[in-house]
Write a protein that holds these residues in place. Structure first.
Motif, PDB file in Angstrom:
ATOM      1  N   GLN B  28      39.013  42.829  41.309  1.00 43.35           N
ATOM      2  CA  GLN B  28      37.695  42.302  40.957  1.00 43.35           C
ATOM      3  C   GLN B  28      36.836  43.359  40.273  1.00 43.35           C
ATOM      4  N   GLU B  29      37.188  44.609  40.437  1.00 44.03           N
ATOM      5  CA  GLU B  29      36.319  45.694  39.983  1.00 44.03           C
ATOM      6  C   GLU B  29      36.741  46.229  38.622  1.00 44.03           C
ATOM      7  N   THR B  42      38.209  47.720  49.199  1.00 41.50           N
ATOM      8  CA  THR B  42      36.893  47.789  48.558  1.00 41.50           C
ATOM      9  C   THR B  42      36.123  46.483  48.724  1.00 41.50           C
ATOM     10  N   SER B  43      36.824  45.364  48.895  1.00 40.46           N
ATOM     11  CA  SER B  43      36.158  44.063  49.019  1.00 40.46           C
ATOM     12  C   SER B  43      36.446  43.473  50.387  1.00 40.46           C
TER      13      SER B  43
END
Lengths: 134, 169
Positions: B28-29, B42-43
């Motif tokens: 997503q990043e 991270t999510s």
């Protein structure tokens, strides 16, 4: 009873005590400077958090005592409402994470029977529920 | 003892069967990147609750799941110093050949002896029940391997000592 104390993780208990001391000093300093409203704003949410943590720990201890007292697992699951299967599964994984031999033996035994009864969905729901953890 | 092992392996098998629901999920990043989310963490919305299954104080299994990957970390029983050394050597030998195993992680997670990383690509290429059978069989065989290694070391040591001490008779 020594096994139940394992549920109260040493790190969490020390962290809670440290926070209590720090917050007490903050509240004392606010009261000294004649700021009762600000001290309430600090005190109330902090007390709510502490009470919810203590309540959670007490519930885990009580459930652990109840789980260890179970002799007839089949009978227990027959009489238990299906809506409680997911909650029981979460507490079983909590018990399995303690590492205490007796607790793990009992939890593994109940886990097998509960999985046969409730299915793999029960396990997945306990893994997926990141909001209502135990 | 055997019953506890059976229950332990059954619990791990059932948990893996439930947790191994992986799908492709791009990062997503970063654009055009596809990373195992269980490694990055991270999510939080992509991660499931990690599960620690202990058989006793010495043996445990940590299962961490995310949307596109699953990590299984094992702590093997080590009764004495010799087993500790043999386990470390043997599992290091396996970890260095992780590419041959495909699902093995090169470095175990902190606090564990060996780790597996299963991604959605492995899940697509291999059969789910075969993957789970492999993990469970590995756990059964690792204890036997360590016991055989220990017996072999003791036997060799006894032979060497006997031959060496014969000259003093």
């Amino acid at each position: 009873m020594a096994a139940t104390e394992a549920f109260v993780e040493a790190d969490n208990a020390e962290a809670i005590i440290t926070r209590i001391e720090h917050k007490s000093r903050t509240i004392d300093s606010l009261l000294k400077h004649s700021k009762p409203v600000e001290s309430l704003q600090v005190r109330i949410p902090f007390l709510c958090h502490i009470f919810s943590t203590i309540k959670r720990v007490l519930i885990v201890i009580v459930v652990h005592i109840a789980l260890m007292a179970i002799k007839d697992v089949g009978g227990l699951l027959s009489s238990l409402d299906p809506e409680y299967y997911d909650i029981l599964m979460k507490y079983l994984y909590r018990g399995l994470s303690t590492g205490d031999r007796l607790t793990c033996d009992q939890c593994l035994h109940i886990h097998e029977k509960l999985t046969e009864r409730a299915g793999l969905g029960c396990i997945l729901r306990s893994l997926a529920d990141t909001v209502n953890t135990v | 003892m055997a019953n506890t092992l059976r229950l332990y392996l059954t619990c791990i098998r059932n948990t893996l069967e439930a947790a191994m629901c992986l799908q492709n999920f791009p990062c997503q990043e970063v654009e055009r990147h596809n990373k195992p989310e269980v490694e990055l963490k991270t999510s939080p919305e992509l991660l499931l609750n990690p599960v620690l299954i202990c058989r006793n104080e010495a043996e445990k299994c940590l299962i961490e799941t995310s949307i596109n990957s699953l990590r299984i970390s094992l702590k093997v029983k080590q009764a004495d110093e010799l087993e500790n050394i043999l386990t470390k050597k043997f599992l290091r030998f396996l970890s260095m050949r992780a590419e041959a195993f495909q699902v093995l992680r090169r470095k175990p997670v902190q606090g564990y002896d060996i780790s597996f990383l299963i991604t959605n690509y492995h899940y697509e290429d291999m059969q789910k029940h075969k993957l789970i059978d492999f993990i469970v069989q590995f756990m059964e065989d690792i204890d036997k391997e360590i016991s055989e290694l220990k017996m072999s070391v003791n036997t060799r040591g006894r032979l060497v000592a006997t031959e060496f001490l014969k000259q003093f008779i």
